[in-house]
Design an enzyme around this catalytic site. Sequence first.
Site, PDB file in Angstrom:
ATOM      1  N   THR A  60       0.816  -1.212   0.000  1.00 23.55           N
ATOM      2  CA  THR A  60       0.000   0.000   0.000  1.00 23.55           C
ATOM      3  C   THR A  60       0.850   1.261   0.000  1.00 23.55           C
ATOM      4  OG1 THR A  60      -1.933   0.993   1.069  1.00 23.55           O
ATOM      5  CG2 THR A  60      -0.166   0.239   2.529  1.00 23.55           C
ATOM      6  N   LYS A  61       2.120   1.138   0.388  1.00 25.22           N
ATOM      7  CA  LYS A  61       3.005   2.301   0.475  1.00 25.22           C
ATOM      8  C   LYS A  61       3.303   2.918  -0.892  1.00 25.22           C
ATOM      9  CE  LYS A  61       3.875   2.140   4.992  1.00 25.22           C
ATOM     10  NZ  LYS A  61       3.605   3.241   5.913  1.00 25.22           N
TER      11      LYS A  61
END
Length: 456
Positions: free
Chosen positions: A42-43
């Site tokens: 998700t980063k």
Amino acid sequence: MIYNSIIETIGNTPMVKLNTVSKGIKGTILAKVEYFNPGNSTKDRMALKMVEDAEKAGILKPGGTIIEGTSGNTGMGLALAAIAKGYRCIFTMADKQSQEKINILKAVGAEVIVCPTNVAPDDPRSYYSVARKLNKEIPNSIYPNQYDNPSNATAHYLTTGPEIWKQTDGKITHYVATVGTGGSMCGTARYLKEQNPSIVAVGIDTYGSVFKKYKETGIFDENEIYPYLTEGFGEDILPKNVDFNVIDQFIKVTDKDGAIAARRLSKEEGLFVGWSSGSALHGALEYAKENLKEDDVMVILLPDHGTRYLAKVYNDQWMKDHGFLEARSFGSARDIIAKRNGKNSLFTVSKNSKVMEAISVMNREGVDQIPVTENGQFIGSVSASGLLDKIIQDPQLQSKLVGEVMDKPMLFIAPDSTLDVLSSLLNRDNKAVLIRDDQEQVHIITQHDVLQAIAG
């Protein structure tokens, strides 16, 4: 469709219904599977946003260097953005991070500097401090600082939140995510709550992190901070991206429970996820058992991929060595507490009590050391041997206040710390350690307790 570069594939990750791990729980449990991002986490979302915003602000110029402290996943996202845009990357990491994360970052052209985990955030050796120092020394460089950079939460407000709202047709009632820098939880929760204020946001924290207690009491308790194994969430600082106003409650998850839940997702749902994803699942299910109703729709954010943890969570021997896969012959701190059958042997003394009162408590209760408290916080400790040495030198010491003569506070440790870890912590300088159980009760463990546990 043909994309111009890999960064154009970030976002629009799938939503998957959990069918097996959620059996017996009311409502619908969905997983937002973030390892479908090109950097497998998700980063990627906020890494790209931080770079693009730095470009727009004119602080990142062609040929520049991106320097960041990362647990691995943010570094991967930044590296992908750097490749597409022509920047150099230098990343600092804590030494508890998996070797896979280090190898992956090097594979995409980044320079990696490994720093010690068990130092204060402002220590010059910490991965925060080293990153800041490099930023000052290297011309045309930026330090995005994912912890305090508003672009982090904004990325999720603009992408993750709207995706979840659309994918659930606005039926989401609960959102669950681990909390580290705060972006994926708070940016997403802020968007969702703007669409429907009654949506409940549940933050997942780990033992050894400060978030849960700070949310509930407003107190930043340094005694809450101790080493833990889980990677990617929980903090010993309060990042600016953590907006406690949009998090309704926190649930703490142990290293062991998170690791086991990650393996469950792989085996039972076919989702090969990382350690923090397992922690998110375990905490979500604990909450759902008591709170979810038939018509509720819970979405759990699964942050990253299992390839980051092949040497740890998905390594049977590593799991056994840490007491996560099979019960070790000597057990853990949790086992010691459980054998007391609810009896708590913790006795404390106030900082403002007289030394003589502390001695009286020790004599009456038959204990050798006791924590010192002030306003419910553990701020120091006194021991029989320590007081004896001091009284021999100064007989008038008995009438002084405990706060004037106390030693450093006892260490807090994780509930699942195995006895070999306990024995390494209990020494001449640390004669006892403290543990906070699932009900937030504090217990003390001494060398004698460990010897008893080993002897069976």
